[in-house]
Scaffold this motif. Sequence first.
Motif, short mmCIF file in Angstrom:
data_model
loop_
_atom_site.label_atom_id
_atom_site.label_comp_id
_atom_site.label_asym_id
_atom_site.label_seq_id
_atom_site.Cartn_x
_atom_site.Cartn_y
_atom_site.Cartn_z
N GLY A 198 -0.76 4.37 -0.98
CA GLY A 198 0.55 4.49 -0.47
C GLY A 198 1.25 3.43 -0.59
N LEU A 199 0.61 2.05 -0.64
CA LEU A 199 1.32 0.60 -0.63
C LEU A 199 1.88 0.81 -2.17
N ARG A 200 1.07 1.19 -3.06
CA ARG A 200 1.25 1.43 -4.46
C ARG A 200 2.75 2.27 -4.79
N LEU A 201 2.57 3.41 -4.10
CA LEU A 201 3.75 4.25 -4.17
C LEU A 201 5.05 3.76 -3.50
N ALA A 202 4.61 3.09 -2.58
CA ALA A 202 5.98 2.51 -1.81
C ALA A 202 6.77 1.41 -2.57
N GLU A 203 5.77 0.65 -3.42
CA GLU A 203 6.36 -0.19 -4.13
C GLU A 203 6.93 0.25 -5.52
N VAL A 204 6.46 1.37 -5.98
CA VAL A 204 7.18 2.05 -6.94
C VAL A 204 8.60 2.65 -6.66
N LYS A 205 8.57 3.14 -5.41
CA LYS A 205 9.72 3.65 -4.84
C LYS A 205 10.85 2.68 -4.36
N VAL A 206 10.29 1.44 -4.21
CA VAL A 206 10.99 0.11 -3.57
C VAL A 206 11.61 0.70 -2.43
N ASP A 207 10.91 1.24 -1.50
CA ASP A 207 11.10 1.83 -0.15
C ASP A 207 10.69 0.81 0.86
N ALA A 208 11.72 0.17 1.47
CA ALA A 208 11.39 -0.62 2.56
C ALA A 208 10.73 -0.24 3.72
N LYS A 209 10.99 0.79 4.16
CA LYS A 209 10.30 1.24 5.24
C LYS A 209 8.91 1.67 5.19
N TRP A 210 8.65 2.29 4.14
CA TRP A 210 7.23 2.62 3.67
C TRP A 210 6.45 1.33 3.32
N LEU A 211 7.15 0.44 2.65
CA LEU A 211 6.37 -1.02 2.50
C LEU A 211 5.97 -1.75 3.50
N GLY A 212 6.93 -1.39 4.55
CA GLY A 212 6.59 -2.14 5.93
C GLY A 212 5.38 -1.28 6.91
N LEU A 213 5.43 0.00 6.71
CA LEU A 213 4.46 0.65 7.49
C LEU A 213 3.03 0.72 6.61
N MET A 214 3.22 0.88 5.45
CA MET A 214 1.91 0.63 4.66
C MET A 214 1.15 -1.00 4.80
N ASN A 215 1.99 -1.96 4.85
CA ASN A 215 1.36 -3.28 5.17
C ASN A 215 0.77 -3.11 6.49
N TYR A 216 1.56 -2.67 7.42
CA TYR A 216 1.06 -2.40 8.75
C TYR A 216 -0.09 -1.86 8.90
N ILE A 217 -0.37 -0.74 8.35
CA ILE A 217 -1.65 0.21 8.41
C ILE A 217 -2.87 -0.73 7.70
N LEU A 218 -2.39 -1.43 6.66
CA LEU A 218 -3.58 -2.36 6.15
C LEU A 218 -3.94 -3.40 6.96
N GLY A 219 -3.04 -3.99 7.85
CA GLY A 219 -3.16 -5.01 8.80
C GLY A 219 -4.18 -4.36 9.96
N ASN A 220 -3.89 -3.12 10.08
CA ASN A 220 -4.63 -2.47 11.31
C ASN A 220 -6.18 -2.37 10.60
N LEU A 221 -6.22 -1.98 9.60
CA LEU A 221 -7.67 -1.65 8.99
C LEU A 221 -8.57 -3.06 8.82
N PHE A 222 -7.86 -4.18 8.66
CA PHE A 222 -8.49 -5.50 8.35
C PHE A 222 -8.90 -6.25 9.92
N LEU A 223 -7.98 -5.50 10.76
CA LEU A 223 -8.25 -6.11 12.08
C LEU A 223 -9.51 -5.42 12.67
N ASP A 224 -9.63 -4.01 12.12
CA ASP A 224 -10.98 -3.32 12.63
C ASP A 224 -12.08 -3.97 12.10
N LEU A 225 -11.83 -4.40 10.94
CA LEU A 225 -12.93 -5.07 9.99
C LEU A 225 -13.11 -6.58 10.35
#
Length: 706
Positions: free
Chosen positions: A153-180
Amino acid sequence: MRVLSRKILLIMILLLAVAGAKLYAQTAKMDSLRRLVNGHPQKDTIRVKHLNALGLEARKSTSEASFTAFTESLELSRSLHYRKGEGIALLGLGYYYRFKGDTKTGLDYTVQAVPVFKELKDTISEITAYYNLTTIYERLGNFEQAITYGLEGLRLAEVKVDAKWLGLMNYILGNLFLDLQDIEKSNAYFRKSLDITSHAGDKDGMRHALEGLGDVYELKNILDSAIIYYERARVFNDELDDIRSSQQNDLFVANLKEKQGKLTEAFVIVRRVIHVLNKLGQVGYLPLAHEILSHAHFHSGNYDSALYYGLKALSATQRSGRLANSGVISKTIAESYARKGNYAEAYKYQLMFSTYMDSLNINSAITKSAARQYSFELEKKQSQISLLTKNEELRDKESRQQKILLIVALTGLLVVIGFSVTLWRNNRLKQKAYTQLKQQQEELKATQTQLIQSEKMASLGELTAGIAHEIQNPLNFVNNFSELNKELIADMREEIGKGNYAEVENISKDIEENEEKINHHGKRADAIVKGMLQHSRSSSGIKEATDINALADEYLRLAYHGLRAKDKSFNASMQTNFDPAMKPVNIMRQDIGRVILNLITNAFYAVDEKKKQLGNSYEPIVSVSTQKKDDAVVIKVRDNGNGIPEKIKEKIFQPFFTTKPTGQGTGLGLSMSYDIVTKGHEGTLTVTTQEGEFTEFSILLPVQHI
């Protein structure tokens, strides 16, 4: 204790009032979307779009309404083979079941949505699906799959240069590593998300990133900082009217307040949240609310309430499979039973807590190991990508030199071929453009015909109430004289019986006069009905002798009574100045009638608007006049309304231009009137106006061409 309860109650009332206002605003939007759905019962793609919009809005509040809308949308989309609608409905149901805690069903729907978006090349919707899959796999504990979808999802957001989804995908990856339990990497992703969304002004992304940083500081046990981040996120939730997320955010704050010993604040927040959640039907967050209340009551010394809320929370968390929450609450339940002297129950729940702690220690070690492994794999993949990129750049550089020679050799040939292809393509494009233009012209003609007929029917609607009023008069005369004749016939029979034939003759004359009146008023009613039918028909194009004065007077009264029927408060003075020397002239009666009706209706609208602004200090006046002038007749409609601003005066006869609010005018009335007068009768339609004072339309019809 009584003072404390009073204080809590007062604060709750104030907070519930604010929450109620938010709920009302969101309910209004929901009602508006429901009206769109109910107002479009046709089983087509437009209804699908309305249903999906309703489902997306309902996700913020009434989850069952979301389920109902997306379920119907999915069924209808599949019957119509409408893939876009199907994909959004599938994704909407995926989110619905995730919010309900049924992650497996949510996973099934979301997985079905992905190939639909791939087929449609709808990258943004595909990213949305990956976001949901990342969250679902995180909850299921499958971190490998979660990270895979998160990175894609982060890769596709970077391809689209979409700020909204770049922010959200970085957020969800932050959640994942918080769980880890990789706090450093989690913090980095959250801060990157906040930086991206802040620069883009994306409030939705900013609130997620702030909540993530609140989680980081809670894990670090820096509770004051965690609360600050949660409260900053809460501000954006309120601005976005996302009541569900606001309640979740408030529970996080209440939990931290309870840990800090600020029990009064925790009680107030949780009780208000429970009230709102029950109203919304969002029961998924209730176990956390009950857990916080259990802890707060325990620390307040109210062990019965601690057990009541603790057991409710434990039952719900065991059903949902969230063992971490079950372990934490079991400790409070055990200690509450112990304080009450029920050591058997206390022992049972203490065992549950001990089992949880043992598994937690084991899982912690596994999780930390997995975090290191995932971080290593992530860095390895990123290194491989960088290496492949460099190798590809070198290969590109070598091949570029070889290509230069080949390009030079082929340039001449390509120029010739390109020139030929261009000529062929231009010719084909011209043919295609000509075909499209011809088709568009045909469609435009058909649309114009439909719009003109719609405008005619709209003006017929304006007339209907007025006609009903006008036709009532002759019908009343017919009814009254019929009743009178009935009585006279009875009298005549009585006089015949007496042999008084002189009186019989007088009565018969009265009956005859009444019959003439019945006949006269019957013909008048017939003329009104024929006029209405004539108005609704398309123009025959045939001119007929018409009394201009009678035509103008008729439409003035019909327009007035029609507006009065719609709005009883409407009132205006009507003035007429008809030229007595005016003789019948040959015109297309229904067409000129439409023009006069349109001008009079606009005049009434103008004076009514000014009346609403000035009140009783203003007297609305509409006047209609006719005049025989050399070889022409002139019809004028004047009002003392607000006039027409100079800057738009030149636009008023343009098609679709209107100063009326949306839904109150098509912008075709004056345009059609202009065409009828200038093209159909070779006359002129002009306007004289002074802003704030008056408007006067003049119709000039040359007699020699009528």
